[in-house]
Design an enzyme around this catalytic site. Structure first.
Site, mmCIF file in Angstrom:
data_model
loop_
_atom_site.group_PDB
_atom_site.id
_atom_site.type_symbol
_atom_site.label_atom_id
_atom_site.label_comp_id
_atom_site.label_asym_id
_atom_site.label_seq_id
_atom_site.Cartn_x
_atom_site.Cartn_y
_atom_site.Cartn_z
ATOM 1 N N CYS A 19 1.167 -1.879 0.039
ATOM 2 C CA CYS A 19 -0.254 -0.003 -0.164
ATOM 3 C C CYS A 19 0.625 1.428 0.122
ATOM 4 O O CYS A 19 1.858 1.604 0.996
ATOM 5 C CB CYS A 19 -1.294 0.084 1.102
ATOM 6 S SG CYS A 19 -1.974 1.670 1.411
ATOM 7 N N CYS A 41 -0.325 4.557 2.492
ATOM 8 C CA CYS A 41 -0.439 3.486 3.946
ATOM 9 C C CYS A 41 1.184 4.617 4.276
ATOM 10 O O CYS A 41 1.808 4.848 5.389
ATOM 11 C CB CYS A 41 -0.438 2.436 3.897
ATOM 12 S SG CYS A 41 -2.320 1.412 3.689
ATOM 13 N N ASP A 42 2.158 3.631 3.649
ATOM 14 C CA ASP A 42 3.841 3.206 3.385
ATOM 15 C C ASP A 42 4.285 5.168 2.869
ATOM 16 O O ASP A 42 5.537 4.628 2.939
ATOM 17 C CB ASP A 42 4.035 2.703 3.679
ATOM 18 C CG ASP A 42 3.375 0.737 4.343
ATOM 19 O OD1 ASP A 42 3.070 2.160 5.736
ATOM 20 O OD2 ASP A 42 3.105 -0.413 4.015
#
Length: 310
Positions: A138, A141-142
């Site tokens: 993701c 997300c990261d």
């Protein structure tokens, strides 16, 4: 989680990720007897994300496990009951729905499916060991963890190229690794990637191994035409070769799109009365924690209306 599930409940929630936890919270707060069935740890994929920076209310971000733990505690506060169980099937019967699981059958007036998706993995050495230490599924997300770093994106479809473009906000260089010499992404997305000076491509290549002791240091690439291998250094590897919903257990009760996602209306209803779906398992355009939570809330509200006959 308890080991014995009750025989009956008003709302059964399958899955304890963000959508399932939100559904449990809203159902419990509506004073409905609510049972959550989860086959693993509560939190779903969100609980594997080190830092979630785009969930409203946390200006400094919050660790994924912490956010999911808070959601679970909040659902428990309103009476939701959690049980560890593998769900095998959902069927109609006894004036409602019957959830068959590894811990027995649960009769419910309404069932909310919130099983999410599992990213398709490469299945290569180093992938599982370095997940969360440079291997991610993701970018939103990261991606911020790789500021000024070099990252690889594995895949050639829309999701892979969109992730590559997003990662250019942080990384100094993004290499798209694709097994063919042409992308599968839509033309507009391709053109954006080709114009971006931070993106380059490793064509006709597949990842054979992800390297690194405690964090990602690079990969071994194999040329799909010649079979030759080479090392490519990287700080992060983003795998974007697809995702897979877990929906087989409701195949006879809900319509699915060609990829197996559950089709609902905007009230999270399936074609079977009393059966709802919420979160990433649902056929929709955006899959984020905040949209999953919204889906779960709507599903629980509609479940209460279904049970009360409104």
């Amino acid at each position: 989680m308890a080991t014995r599930i009750p025989v009956r409940t008003e709302v059964a929630v399958i899955g304890a990720g963000p959508a399932g936890l939100a559904a449990a919270l809203y159902a419990g707060r509506a004073r409905l007897a609510t049972v959550v069935l989860e086959r693993g740890a509560a939190g779903g994929q969100a609980s594997t994300t080190h830092l979630i920076e785009n969930y409203p209310g946390f200006p400094e971000g919050i660790a994924g496990p912490d956010l999911m733990q808070r959601m679970e505690q909040q659902a428990r506060r309103f009476g939701a009951e959690f049980h560890y169980a593998e769900v095998h099937a959902v069927a109609t019967g006894d004036g409602g729905l019957v959830v068959s699981s590894s811990e027995g059958d649960l009769h419910a007036a309404a069932v909310i499916v919130a099983t999410g998706t599992e990213p398709v993995r490469l299945g290569v050495p180093g992938e599982d060991r370095l997940r969360g230490a440079g291997v991610s599924y993701c970018a939103t997300c990261d991606g911020a963890f790789f500021r000024d770093g070099r990252v690889l994106v594995i895949g050639g479809g829309d999701s892979a190229i969109v992730e590559a473009l997003f990662l250019t906000r942080f990384a100094s260089n993004v290499t798209v690794v694709h097994r063919r010499e042409q992308l599968r992404a839509t033309k507009v997305v391709q053109e954006d990637a080709f114009r971006n000076p931070k993106i380059d491509f490793a064509w006709n290549s597949v990842v054979e191994e992800i390297l690194g002791a405690r964090k990602v240091e690079g990969v071994i690439l194999k040329d799909t035409r010649t079979g030759e291998t080479r090392r490519l250094d990287a700080d992060g590897v983003f795998v974007a070769v697809g995702s897979r919903p877990d929906t087989g257990f409701v195949a006879g009760l809900a319509d699915m799109d060609p990829r197996g996602y559950i089709v609902t209306d905007d009230r999270m209803m399936t074609r079977t009365p009393g059966l709802f779906a919420a979160g990433d398992v649902r056929a929709k355009a955006v899959r984020q924690v905040v949209t999953a939570v919204a889906d779960g809330a709507i599903a629980a509200v509609e479940a209460e209306r279904h049970i009360s006959g409104h």
